[in-house]
Design a protein around this motif. Structure first.
Motif, PDB file in Angstrom:
ATOM      1  N   ILE A  66       0.851  -1.194   0.000  1.00 31.62           N
ATOM      2  CA  ILE A  66       0.000   0.000   0.000  1.00 31.62           C
ATOM      3  C   ILE A  66       0.885   1.241   0.000  1.00 31.62           C
ATOM      4  CG2 ILE A  66      -1.782   1.281   1.257  1.00 31.62           C
ATOM      5  CD1 ILE A  66      -2.599  -1.391   2.548  1.00 31.62           C
ATOM      6  N   ALA A  67       0.538   2.209  -0.820  1.00 28.85           N
ATOM      7  CA  ALA A  67       1.297   3.464  -0.859  1.00 28.85           C
ATOM      8  C   ALA A  67       1.065   4.230   0.437  1.00 28.85           C
ATOM      9  CB  ALA A  67       0.874   4.298  -2.057  1.00 28.85           C
ATOM     10  N   ARG A  68       2.143   4.571   1.120  1.00 31.71           N
ATOM     11  CA  ARG A  68       2.040   5.365   2.349  1.00 31.71           C
ATOM     12  C   ARG A  68       1.925   6.848   1.996  1.00 31.71           C
ATOM     13  NH1 ARG A  68       6.199   4.940   7.460  1.00 31.71           N
ATOM     14  NH2 ARG A  68       4.714   3.325   8.094  1.00 31.71           N
ATOM     15  N   THR A  69       2.602   7.228   0.919  1.00 34.23           N
ATOM     16  CA  THR A  69       2.542   8.600   0.392  1.00 34.23           C
ATOM     17  C   THR A  69       2.284   8.500  -1.108  1.00 34.23           C
ATOM     18  OG1 THR A  69       4.914   8.633  -0.104  1.00 34.23           O
ATOM     19  CG2 THR A  69       4.247   9.350   2.113  1.00 34.23           C
ATOM     20  N   ARG A  70       2.201   9.617  -1.770  1.00 38.12           N
ATOM     21  CA  ARG A  70       2.124   9.582  -3.236  1.00 38.12           C
ATOM     22  C   ARG A  70       3.410   8.945  -3.743  1.00 38.12           C
ATOM     23  NH1 ARG A  70       3.968  12.270  -7.645  1.00 38.12           N
ATOM     24  NH2 ARG A  70       2.554  12.456  -9.443  1.00 38.12           N
ATOM     25  N   CYS A  71       3.269   7.934  -4.631  1.00 37.41           N
ATOM     26  CA  CYS A  71       4.429   7.163  -5.083  1.00 37.41           C
ATOM     27  C   CYS A  71       4.473   7.032  -6.598  1.00 37.41           C
ATOM     28  CB  CYS A  71       4.399   5.754  -4.480  1.00 37.41           C
ATOM     29  SG  CYS A  71       4.516   5.698  -2.691  1.00 37.41           S
ATOM     30  N   ARG A  72       5.679   6.848  -7.077  1.00 37.01           N
ATOM     31  CA  ARG A  72       5.901   6.503  -8.483  1.00 37.01           C
ATOM     32  C   ARG A  72       6.808   5.278  -8.509  1.00 37.01           C
ATOM     33  NH1 ARG A  72       8.999  10.126 -10.932  1.00 37.01           N
ATOM     34  NH2 ARG A  72       8.289   9.683 -13.046  1.00 37.01           N
ATOM     35  N   ALA A  73       6.469   4.328  -9.381  1.00 35.83           N
ATOM     36  CA  ALA A  73       7.251   3.092  -9.445  1.00 35.83           C
ATOM     37  C   ALA A  73       7.328   2.583 -10.881  1.00 35.83           C
ATOM     38  CB  ALA A  73       6.635   2.022  -8.551  1.00 35.83           C
ATOM     39  N   LEU A  74       8.500   2.093 -11.244  1.00 33.83           N
ATOM     40  CA  LEU A  74       8.667   1.420 -12.528  1.00 33.83           C
ATOM     41  C   LEU A  74       8.094   0.013 -12.418  1.00 33.83           C
ATOM     42  CD1 LEU A  74      12.350   2.420 -13.361  1.00 33.83           C
ATOM     43  CD2 LEU A  74      10.401   2.845 -14.862  1.00 33.83           C
ATOM     44  N   ALA A  75       7.430  -0.444 -13.462  1.00 30.77           N
ATOM     45  CA  ALA A  75       6.853  -1.790 -13.468  1.00 30.77           C
ATOM     46  C   ALA A  75       7.402  -2.576 -14.651  1.00 30.77           C
ATOM     47  CB  ALA A  75       5.335  -1.717 -13.551  1.00 30.77           C
ATOM     48  N   LEU A  76       7.868  -3.802 -14.391  1.00 29.73           N
ATOM     49  CA  LEU A  76       8.395  -4.670 -15.439  1.00 29.73           C
ATOM     50  C   LEU A  76       7.686  -6.013 -15.367  1.00 29.73           C
ATOM     51  CD1 LEU A  76      10.967  -2.983 -14.073  1.00 29.73           C
ATOM     52  CD2 LEU A  76      12.251  -4.261 -15.778  1.00 29.73           C
ATOM     53  N   ASP A  77       7.027  -6.413 -16.473  1.00 28.62           N
ATOM     54  CA  ASP A  77       6.439  -7.749 -16.486  1.00 28.62           C
ATOM     55  C   ASP A  77       7.570  -8.763 -16.674  1.00 28.62           C
ATOM     56  OD1 ASP A  77       7.089  -7.880 -19.220  1.00 28.62           O
ATOM     57  OD2 ASP A  77       5.085  -7.273 -19.846  1.00 28.62           O
ATOM     58  N   GLN A  78       7.248 -10.041 -16.624  1.00 31.84           N
ATOM     59  CA  GLN A  78       8.286 -11.070 -16.629  1.00 31.84           C
ATOM     60  C   GLN A  78       9.156 -11.006 -17.883  1.00 31.84           C
ATOM     61  OE1 GLN A  78       7.289 -15.397 -16.865  1.00 31.84           O
ATOM     62  NE2 GLN A  78       8.251 -15.495 -14.846  1.00 31.84           N
ATOM     63  N   GLU A  79       8.540 -10.801 -19.038  1.00 33.03           N
ATOM     64  CA  GLU A  79       9.314 -10.744 -20.287  1.00 33.03           C
ATOM     65  C   GLU A  79      10.258  -9.543 -20.297  1.00 33.03           C
ATOM     66  OE1 GLU A  79       8.605 -10.455 -25.144  1.00 33.03           O
ATOM     67  OE2 GLU A  79       6.897 -10.688 -23.777  1.00 33.03           O
ATOM     68  N   LYS A  80       9.733  -8.374 -19.907  1.00 36.59           N
ATOM     69  CA  LYS A  80      10.571  -7.165 -19.876  1.00 36.59           C
ATOM     70  C   LYS A  80      11.658  -7.289 -18.815  1.00 36.59           C
ATOM     71  CE  LYS A  80       7.243  -3.786 -21.672  1.00 36.59           C
ATOM     72  NZ  LYS A  80       6.110  -4.687 -21.896  1.00 36.59           N
ATOM     73  N   LEU A  81      11.318  -7.950 -17.708  1.00 33.75           N
ATOM     74  CA  LEU A  81      12.294  -8.137 -16.644  1.00 33.75           C
ATOM     75  C   LEU A  81      13.484  -8.949 -17.148  1.00 33.75           C
ATOM     76  CD1 LEU A  81      13.204  -8.061 -13.666  1.00 33.75           C
ATOM     77  CD2 LEU A  81      11.797 -10.086 -13.295  1.00 33.75           C
ATOM     78  N   ILE A  82      13.209 -10.074 -17.789  1.00 30.43           N
ATOM     79  CA  ILE A  82      14.280 -10.933 -18.288  1.00 30.43           C
ATOM     80  C   ILE A  82      15.108 -10.206 -19.342  1.00 30.43           C
ATOM     81  CG2 ILE A  82      14.766 -13.047 -19.586  1.00 30.43           C
ATOM     82  CD1 ILE A  82      12.286 -14.263 -18.194  1.00 30.43           C
ATOM     83  N   ASN A  83      14.426  -9.505 -20.259  1.00 31.20           N
ATOM     84  CA  ASN A  83      15.141  -8.754 -21.293  1.00 31.20           C
ATOM     85  C   ASN A  83      16.002  -7.648 -20.683  1.00 31.20           C
ATOM     86  OD1 ASN A  83      14.034 -10.293 -23.344  1.00 31.20           O
ATOM     87  ND2 ASN A  83      12.325  -8.879 -23.707  1.00 31.20           N
ATOM     88  N   SER A  84      15.450  -6.950 -19.704  1.00 32.65           N
ATOM     89  CA  SER A  84      16.175  -5.830 -19.084  1.00 32.65           C
ATOM     90  C   SER A  84      17.391  -6.322 -18.301  1.00 32.65           C
ATOM     91  CB  SER A  84      15.241  -5.042 -18.159  1.00 32.65           C
ATOM     92  OG  SER A  84      14.173  -4.476 -18.888  1.00 32.65           O
ATOM     93  N   VAL A  85      17.202  -7.417 -17.548  1.00 31.47           N
ATOM     94  CA  VAL A  85      18.309  -7.955 -16.758  1.00 31.47           C
ATOM     95  C   VAL A  85      19.439  -8.427 -17.672  1.00 31.47           C
ATOM     96  CG1 VAL A  85      18.982  -9.891 -15.268  1.00 31.47           C
ATOM     97  CG2 VAL A  85      16.951  -8.552 -14.730  1.00 31.47           C
ATOM     98  N   SER A  86      19.081  -8.957 -18.841  1.00 31.84           N
ATOM     99  CA  SER A  86      20.099  -9.484 -19.761  1.00 31.84           C
ATOM    100  C   SER A  86      20.809  -8.390 -20.545  1.00 31.84           C
ATOM    101  CB  SER A  86      19.459 -10.484 -20.734  1.00 31.84           C
ATOM    102  OG  SER A  86      18.499  -9.832 -21.553  1.00 31.84           O
TER     103      SER A  86
END
Length: 229
Positions: free
Chosen positions: A90-110
């Motif tokens: 749960i956001a405690r304050t106003r938040c911004r976060a990057l989101a990576l699905d599984q495919e993007k995660l694997i591609n980004s990590v590589s």
């Protein structure tokens, strides 16, 4: 609380993630990011604000596990394991976060070395957390087993008690060396005294009120081992 591991994401890494299709999500204060039991569809990297990690126990009570700050990776274990969320964020304050699905995660990590290093640190920390909790649970089991064995032992004419550590270790499915370490700790706390052993049999005296108080402390809130959200 869960150990918090912060990434070292610089502006270049952020640009690489965004150019690779990663989205930035904005959450209002008190807004739920995901709920315990949800299907895990992406990993998040908090870039602004604070978030709370909570878990509901079997009695329906909600417990605060951690507070996340900018730079924290969260939700990765459920994505890697293709499992459901094990905590609510749960956001405690106003938040911004990057989101990576599984495919993007694997591609980004590589393709982004700094990101792969960050994930390695996070996963190593998660494994260390789980190992520490298992070790704590095992130690508590030995402490209670020793306490029960002492209470059940017959006092000899000398006033000492004798325990067969090898047999007790076999019952616990553990090691004599660990039982001896627990006994040494109990000796430091003044629970047992005149400790003598030959790595199988042990002779000692113990303070019953202190032993009962020690067993009470050991039995309170046994550790629960759960994967991270």
């Amino acid at each position: 609380m869960i150990r918090e591991i912060r990434t070292t994401i610089n502006d270049e890494t952020k640009r690489a993630l965004l150019s690779g299709g990663s989205k930035v999500h904005t959450f209002a204060a008190a807004e739920e990011v995901f709920h315990e039991g949800d299907i895990a569809d992406c990993v998040y990297i908090l870039i602004e604000g604070e978030m709370e990690v909570t878990h509901r126990d079997e009695n329906g009570a909600t417990h605060l596990l951690n507070v996340l700050t900018p730079g924290t990776i969260f939700g990765e274990m459920s994505v890697f394991l293709n499992s459901h969320r094990t905590a609510t964020i749960i956001a405690r304050t106003r938040c911004r976060a990057l989101a990576l699905d599984q495919e993007k995660l694997i591609n980004s990590v590589s393709t982004i070395p700094s990101l792969s290093h960050s994930f390695l640190r996070v996963l190593a920390s998660r494994i260390r957390d789980i190992n520490e909790k298992y070790c704590d649970a095992i130690t508590r089991t030995y402490q209670l087993a020793l306490g029960c064995a002492l209470l059940a032992a017959e006092q000899e004419e000398s006033g000492e008690y004798q325990l067969d550590l090898a047999a007790l270790a076999k019952q616990c499915g553990g090691e004599v060396s660990v039982l001896l370490e627990v006994l040494r700790q109990m000796q430091k706390e003044g629970i047992v005294s005149q400790l003598q052993h030959n790595f199988r049999m042990v002779k000692l005296r113990y303070n019953k009120p202190k032993l009962l108080e020690f067993m009470g402390r050991t039995a309170v809130i046994p550790p629960t081992i759960k994967p991270h959200a």
